[in-house]
Design a protein around this motif. Structure first.
Motif, PDB file in Angstrom:
ATOM      1  N   VAL A   1     -80.072  47.281 -45.788  1.00  0.00           N
ATOM      2  CA  VAL A   1     -80.780  48.089 -46.784  1.00  0.00           C
ATOM      3  C   VAL A   1     -81.697  49.100 -46.081  1.00  0.00           C
ATOM      4  CG1 VAL A   1     -80.638  46.401 -48.621  1.00  0.00           C
ATOM      5  CG2 VAL A   1     -82.542  46.280 -47.025  1.00  0.00           C
TER       6      VAL A   1
ATOM      7  N   ASP B   1     -70.071  40.697 -38.372  1.00  0.00           N
ATOM      8  CA  ASP B   1     -68.856  41.038 -39.112  1.00  0.00           C
ATOM      9  C   ASP B   1     -68.263  39.789 -39.755  1.00  0.00           C
ATOM     10  OD1 ASP B   1     -69.418  43.230 -37.541  1.00  0.00           O
ATOM     11  OD2 ASP B   1     -67.349  43.652 -37.008  1.00  0.00           O
TER      12      ASP B   1
ATOM     13  N   ASP C   1     -62.042  44.091 -41.766  1.00  0.00           N
ATOM     14  CA  ASP C   1     -63.281  43.383 -41.418  1.00  0.00           C
ATOM     15  C   ASP C   1     -64.474  44.129 -42.022  1.00  0.00           C
ATOM     16  OD1 ASP C   1     -61.707  41.714 -40.050  1.00  0.00           O
ATOM     17  OD2 ASP C   1     -62.529  42.133 -38.065  1.00  0.00           O
ATOM     18  N   ILE C   2     -65.439  43.359 -42.505  1.00  0.00           N
ATOM     19  CA  ILE C   2     -66.602  43.973 -43.149  1.00  0.00           C
ATOM     20  C   ILE C   2     -67.838  43.720 -42.297  1.00  0.00           C
ATOM     21  CG2 ILE C   2     -68.106  43.888 -45.196  1.00  0.00           C
ATOM     22  CD1 ILE C   2     -65.590  42.812 -46.691  1.00  0.00           C
ATOM     23  N   VAL C   3     -68.591  44.791 -42.068  1.00  0.00           N
ATOM     24  CA  VAL C   3     -69.866  44.633 -41.361  1.00  0.00           C
ATOM     25  C   VAL C   3     -70.916  44.306 -42.408  1.00  0.00           C
ATOM     26  CG1 VAL C   3     -71.562  45.727 -39.863  1.00  0.00           C
ATOM     27  CG2 VAL C   3     -69.172  46.393 -39.703  1.00  0.00           C
TER      28      VAL C   3
ATOM     29  N   VAL D   1     -75.969  48.918 -40.615  1.00  0.00           N
ATOM     30  CA  VAL D   1     -75.625  48.327 -41.907  1.00  0.00           C
ATOM     31  C   VAL D   1     -76.807  47.466 -42.333  1.00  0.00           C
ATOM     32  CG1 VAL D   1     -74.060  46.816 -43.175  1.00  0.00           C
ATOM     33  CG2 VAL D   1     -73.162  48.324 -41.392  1.00  0.00           C
TER      34      VAL D   1
ATOM     35  N   SER E   1     -74.176  43.413 -41.600  1.00  0.00           N
ATOM     36  CA  SER E   1     -75.524  43.786 -41.164  1.00  0.00           C
ATOM     37  C   SER E   1     -75.465  44.251 -39.717  1.00  0.00           C
ATOM     38  CB  SER E   1     -76.412  42.545 -41.298  1.00  0.00           C
ATOM     39  OG  SER E   1     -77.671  42.768 -40.763  1.00  0.00           O
ATOM     40  N   THR E   2     -76.427  45.052 -39.324  1.00  0.00           N
ATOM     41  CA  THR E   2     -76.568  45.360 -37.901  1.00  0.00           C
ATOM     42  C   THR E   2     -77.982  44.992 -37.471  1.00  0.00           C
ATOM     43  OG1 THR E   2     -77.059  47.642 -38.496  1.00  0.00           O
ATOM     44  CG2 THR E   2     -74.839  47.198 -37.712  1.00  0.00           C
ATOM     45  N   LEU E   3     -78.109  44.605 -36.232  1.00  0.00           N
ATOM     46  CA  LEU E   3     -79.408  44.194 -35.698  1.00  0.00           C
ATOM     47  C   LEU E   3     -79.715  45.021 -34.460  1.00  0.00           C
ATOM     48  CD1 LEU E   3     -78.894  40.325 -35.931  1.00  0.00           C
ATOM     49  CD2 LEU E   3     -80.205  41.758 -37.491  1.00  0.00           C
ATOM     50  N   GLY E   4     -80.990  45.277 -34.231  1.00  0.00           N
ATOM     51  CA  GLY E   4     -81.373  46.111 -33.090  1.00  0.00           C
ATOM     52  C   GLY E   4     -82.499  45.474 -32.290  1.00  0.00           C
TER      53      GLY E   4
ATOM     54  N   ARG F   1     -87.593  50.093 -37.274  1.00  0.00           N
ATOM     55  CA  ARG F   1     -87.334  50.965 -36.130  1.00  0.00           C
ATOM     56  C   ARG F   1     -88.338  52.098 -36.026  1.00  0.00           C
ATOM     57  NH1 ARG F   1     -82.553  48.654 -37.841  1.00  0.00           N
ATOM     58  NH2 ARG F   1     -81.271  47.952 -36.099  1.00  0.00           N
TER      59      ARG F   1
ATOM     60  N   GLN G   1     -79.112  44.121 -51.162  1.00  0.00           N
ATOM     61  CA  GLN G   1     -77.752  44.630 -50.943  1.00  0.00           C
ATOM     62  C   GLN G   1     -76.843  44.225 -52.105  1.00  0.00           C
ATOM     63  OE1 GLN G   1     -77.646  43.271 -46.814  1.00  0.00           O
ATOM     64  NE2 GLN G   1     -76.027  44.729 -46.423  1.00  0.00           N
TER      65      GLN G   1
ATOM     66  N   ARG H   1     -77.406  47.552 -29.970  1.00  0.00           N
ATOM     67  CA  ARG H   1     -77.181  47.230 -31.391  1.00  0.00           C
ATOM     68  C   ARG H   1     -76.004  46.276 -31.525  1.00  0.00           C
ATOM     69  NH1 ARG H   1     -77.175  51.910 -35.570  1.00  0.00           N
ATOM     70  NH2 ARG H   1     -75.973  52.894 -33.933  1.00  0.00           N
TER      71      ARG H   1
ATOM     72  N   ARG I   1     -72.310  46.763 -30.544  1.00  0.00           N
ATOM     73  CA  ARG I   1     -71.841  48.086 -30.968  1.00  0.00           C
ATOM     74  C   ARG I   1     -72.179  49.134 -29.918  1.00  0.00           C
ATOM     75  NH1 ARG I   1     -68.511  48.933 -35.324  1.00  0.00           N
ATOM     76  NH2 ARG I   1     -68.223  46.829 -36.115  1.00  0.00           N
TER      77      ARG I   1
ATOM     78  N   ALA J   1     -69.997  48.258 -44.832  1.00  0.00           N
ATOM     79  CA  ALA J   1     -69.070  49.172 -44.159  1.00  0.00           C
ATOM     80  C   ALA J   1     -67.939  48.352 -43.566  1.00  0.00           C
ATOM     81  CB  ALA J   1     -69.798  49.914 -43.051  1.00  0.00           C
TER      82      ALA J   1
END
Ligand SMILES: Cc1cc2nc3c(=O)[nH]c(=O)nc-3n(C[C@H](O)[C@H](O)[C@H](O)COP(=O)(O)OP(=O)(O)OC[C@H]3O[C@@H](n4cnc5c(N)ncnc54)[C@H](O)[C@@H]3O)c2cc1C
Ligand code: FES
Lengths: 160, 268
Positions: free
Chosen positions: B179, A63, A71-73, B177, A75-78, B186, A146, A59, A101, B169
Motif C-alpha cells: 500500500v 511471491d 506468480d503474484i507479488v 508492491v 509485497s516487497t520489502l526494503g 522510505r 490492500q 529489495r 529483486r 503485481a
C-alpha cells in the motif's frame, strides 16, 4: 574501511531498538552476513524456515505461486525491514517465495540458534516476540488495506 | 451559474478507463484557476460531473477523467472537436504557497494523482522555495499508473524522490508492491517541518494522514481533498453539505484537522 561486526550491524537496525545490549550480544552469536544477486531466490514456499533476515540494502519480493496463474507479488520489502516470521511458529515452513529483486545485503539470523536462546532466556524471548508482534500487526493492517481494493470501482469490487 | 461552452481540443487515453481531455473555450474562458480546484463538466443530454483540473496548456484546461458511471462515461466518450459545458472553477486550492520553506510529502492514490498534478508542477516550477519533495504514488496494478513519463521527469529534479507502489503485481513487475503508506518507511522526515498533501480514495487518505501524523506532521499541516457527490457546486443545494461545511465551497481541499471528523460522515 573496517567492516562492522554483526553486533554493530544489529544495533543499527530499528527493529532491535527495544532490545537490551545484553540481548544483542546473545543474538549476534546467531547472525551472519548474507548477499543475494538480483533474481536469486532467498527461500522457497514449503522449505524449512531455518532463518529470518534483516534487510540492509536492496529489495526483496514475496511471491505466491498459484497453479494455472502467473506468480503474484504480494509485497516487497526494503532496507531495515524484517523478512520472515515463519521461523516463529510450528511447523516452521515458508508460506511464500522470497526473491531478491536487486542486489541485496542482509543479516541472516539462525532460527534454531535463536529459538534455543529464547527457551533459555524467556525474558529475551518475550522482548523479541514483542518486536515481531509490532511488525506482524503493521503488515496485517497493510494487507487489510490492500484487500479493500480502494482503487477499484464499486461495480468491479462487487464482481470481484 | 450558466455553463460556458468548451471544445475538446485534445484527447489522450491514459489507462483503459481513463482519459485526459484538453478543453479550449468556444466563448469567454472561465476565470483563472488554482491547483486543487474543480470544474463541473456537462455532457449535453446526460448530466454534470465534478472533475478536478489536472493541468493546463496555453488556453487549454486539462481534466483527467475515470469512467465509472453514466456522467463520466459520456465525458470520456467525447471526441476531439465535440463540445461540452463547463462551470467553475470551484472550491479551495492546495496550500502550496503556505508550504514554502518546508519539506513536502505527497501521497497520491489512483486517480488522486490527477488533482495533485498541477500542485506538483507548481512546486517544481518554484523548486527553490521548498526542501525535499517526496512524491509517493500508489495504484491497483502497474497498468493503472497514471502519468508514468511525467513522473520519471519529476524524479530527475534535484531533491525530488518519486516512489511508486502497486497493490498487486505479477512477478514481471520489478517495482514496489504494497500500500502507498508503506512507502513512508522510505522517506526520512522531520515531521515538524513537513507539509503533507494526500489525494485518493477516502480510506487511503485516512491512512495517509495517519502515516504522516505518526511521523510528527501536524494535522493542520496536511491537505486532503474530499470527494462528495455534487450538484450545484455553489453551496446552495446542500448535496455536499457535511455539518456546517459545504465541500463544494469550503473544500474539496481541507486541512486534515478539519477534514477528519467530516470523513466519518456517510454520504447522503
Ligand atoms: C471535487 C471533486 C473532484 C473530482 N475530481 C475527479 C477527477 O479529477 N477525475 C475523476 O475521474 N473523477 C473525479 N471526481 C469524481 C467524479 O465526480 C465522479 O466519478 C462522477 O461524479 C461520477 O459520476 P457518474 O455519473 O459517472 O457515475 P455515477 O452514476 O454517479 O456513479 C456510478 C458508480 O460509480 C461510483 N462512483 C462515483 N464516484 C466515484 C469515484 N470517485 N470513484 C469510484 N467510483 C465512483 C458510484 O458509487 C456508482 O457505483 C471528483 C469528484 C469531486 C467531488
Ligand atoms: S453541491 Fe450543492 S451545496 Fe455543494
Amino acid at each position: 574501511m573496517k567492516h562492522k561486526s554483526i553486533r554493530e550491524l544489529l544495533a543499527e537496525q530499528p527493529f532491535f531498538h527495544d532490545l537490551r545490549d545484553s540481548d544483542l550480544d546473545l543474538l549476534a552469536g546467531c547472525g551472519e552476513n548474507a548477499h543475494f544477486r538480483a533474481g536469486e531466490t532467498i527461500f522457497g514456499t514449503g522449505e524449512p524456515a531455518d532463518y529470518f533476515y534483516l534487510i540492509r540494502t536492496g529489495r526483496v519480493s514475496l511471491d505466491i505461486h498459484a497453479p494455472g496463474r502467473a506468480d503474484i507479488v504480494i509485497s516487497t520489502l526494503g532496507p531495515d525491514e524484517v523478512l520472515g516470521a515463519s521461523w516463529l511458529i510450528p511447523p516452521y515452513h515458508w508460506n511464500f517465495d522470497a526473491i531478491a529483486r536487486e542486489e541485496t545485503g542482509a543479516i541472516r539470523l539462525d532460527a534454531t540458534c535463536l529459538r534455543g536462546k529464547c527457551e533459555d532466556d524467556p525474558a529475551l524471548g518475550y522482548r523479541l516476540m514483542k518486536s515481531f508482534a509490532q511488525v506482524i500487526v503493521d503488515r496485517l493492517q497493510r494487507v487489510r488495506l490492500q484487500l479493500l481494493d480502494v482503487y477499484g470501482t464499486p461495480a468491479a469490487r462487487a464482481n470481484g | 451559474m450558466v455553463p460556458t461552452r468548451y471544445r475538446v481540443a485534445t484527447k489522450r487515453q491514459e489507462l483503459t478507463d481513463t482519459w485526459t481531455l484538453g478543453l479550449e473555450p468556444v466563448d469567454e474562458p472561465l476565470e483563472p484557476w488554482s491547483p486543487g480546484q474543480f470544474n463541473m463538466l456537462w455532457a449535453f443530454g446526460v448530466g454534470e460531473v465534478a472533475i478536478s483540473i489536472s493541468g493546463s496548456e496555453d488556453d487549454t484546461l486539462l481534466h483527467t477523467v475515470r469512467r465509472v458511471g453514466a456522467g463520466t462515461e459520456a465525458v470520456c466518450a467525447l471526441a476531439e472537436g465535440e463540445m461540452l459545458g463547463l462551470r467553475g472553477p470551484f472550491g479551495s486550492r492546495w496550500r502550496t504557497v503556505e508550504a514554502r520553506g518546508k519539506d513536502v510529502v505527497i501521497l497520491a492514490g489512483g486517480i488522486g494523482l490527477a488533482p495533485l498534478r498541477p500542485a506538483i508542477r507548481q512546486l517544481l516550477l518554484d523548486r527553490g522555495s521548498y526542501g525535499r519533495i517526496s512524491i509517493l504514488v500508489g495504484a491497483r496494478h502497474p497498468e493503472d499508473l497514471l502519468f508514468v513519463e511525467e513522473m520519471s521527469r519529476w524524479a530527475e529534479s534535484p531533491g525530488v524522490d518519486v516512489e511508486i507502489t502497486v497493490d498487486t503485481a505479477s512477478s514481471g513487475w520489478s517495482g514496489h508492491v504494497g500500500v502507498v503508506t508503506s512507502l513512508m518507511d522510505r522517506v526520512e522526515i522531520d515531521g515538524s517541518s513537513v507539509h503533507g498533501f494526500a489525494c485518493g480514495p477516502e480510506v487511503m487518505m485516512r491512512f495517509a494522514a495517519k502515516a504522516l501524523t505518526d511521523r510528527g506532521v501536524a494535522p493542520t499541516a496536511i491537505d486532503v481533498s474530499l470527494e462528495r457527490n455534487m450538484k450545484c457546486a455553489i453551496a446552495q443545494c446542500g448535496h455536499c453539505q457535511l455539518g456546517p461545511t459545504f465541500v463544494c465551497r469550503d473544500g474539496p481541499v481541507l486541512d486534515y484537522a478539519t477534514a477528519q471528523p467530516l470523513m466519518m460522515v456517510r454520504e447522503r
